[in-house]
Design a protein around this motif. Structure first.
Motif, PDB file in Angstrom:
ATOM      1  N   MET A   1      43.585 -14.024 -30.872  1.00 39.73           N
ATOM      2  CA  MET A   1      42.836 -14.964 -30.078  1.00 39.73           C
ATOM      3  C   MET A   1      42.390 -16.103 -30.985  1.00 39.73           C
ATOM      4  O   MET A   1      41.955 -15.873 -32.110  1.00 39.73           O
ATOM      5  N   LYS A   2      42.505 -17.324 -30.508  1.00 39.81           N
ATOM      6  CA  LYS A   2      42.073 -18.505 -31.250  1.00 39.81           C
ATOM      7  C   LYS A   2      40.885 -19.139 -30.551  1.00 39.81           C
ATOM      8  O   LYS A   2      40.872 -19.259 -29.328  1.00 39.81           O
ATOM      9  N   VAL A   3      39.895 -19.572 -31.332  1.00 39.48           N
ATOM     10  CA  VAL A   3      38.773 -20.301 -30.762  1.00 39.48           C
ATOM     11  C   VAL A   3      39.231 -21.735 -30.499  1.00 39.48           C
ATOM     12  O   VAL A   3      40.001 -22.305 -31.273  1.00 39.48           O
ATOM     13  N   MET A   4      38.792 -22.282 -29.358  1.00 37.96           N
ATOM     14  CA  MET A   4      39.200 -23.630 -28.977  1.00 37.96           C
ATOM     15  C   MET A   4      38.051 -24.336 -28.272  1.00 37.96           C
ATOM     16  O   MET A   4      37.906 -24.235 -27.058  1.00 37.96           O
ATOM     17  N   PRO A   5      37.203 -25.047 -29.000  1.00 38.42           N
ATOM     18  CA  PRO A   5      36.216 -25.860 -28.298  1.00 38.42           C
ATOM     19  C   PRO A   5      36.929 -27.011 -27.596  1.00 38.42           C
ATOM     20  O   PRO A   5      37.887 -27.573 -28.133  1.00 38.42           O
ATOM     21  N   ILE A   6      36.482 -27.325 -26.393  1.00 40.99           N
ATOM     22  CA  ILE A   6      37.056 -28.427 -25.627  1.00 40.99           C
ATOM     23  C   ILE A   6      36.018 -29.538 -25.576  1.00 40.99           C
ATOM     24  O   ILE A   6      34.922 -29.347 -25.048  1.00 40.99           O
TER      25      ILE A   6
END
Length: 115
Positions: free
Chosen positions: A1-6
């Protein structure tokens, strides 16, 4: 799983230039240009075209590498009720509230659909 702030922005091109000046490099970009990904060592910063009250907002998201239904089952078993899986133009997404009531987005991408 990768963290991805939008990060939601009214000017995706300017935001892209800003984060490139900080040292990030452009990764996947949507064909219409309203979505840009800037990979980093710990995940990906995504910039999403927005208007109105969404401009300046930042949302926590994760890119998952497994079916969202499997994630939803684990969430339910832990006492959290995710929203429905949405068929998006880029793959599938689902949202769930964390214990503080903040929405978290989970995405299963099909990158060939939008790059």
């Amino acid at each position: 799983m990768k963290v991805m702030p939008i990060r939601y922005s009214s000017d995706v091109a300017a935001m892209k230039r800003f984060y490139e000046a900080l040292g990030l490099r452009t990764g996947s970009v949507s064909r219409p240009g309203g979505w840009v990904e800037l990979p980093a060592e710990g995940g990906i910063l995504a910039i999403h075209q927005a208007s109105g009250e969404d401009v300046g907002r930042c949302e926590l998201a994760f890119e998952v590498g497994e079916p969202l239904e499997d994630v939803a089952e684990r969430l339910r078993a832990a006492g959290f009720e995710p929203g429905p899986t949405m068929d998006e133009s880029h793959g599938y997404s689902m949202r769930v509230q964390d214990p503080d009531g903040v929405w978290v987005q989970l995405n299963l991408y099909e990158r060939d659909l939008y790059t």
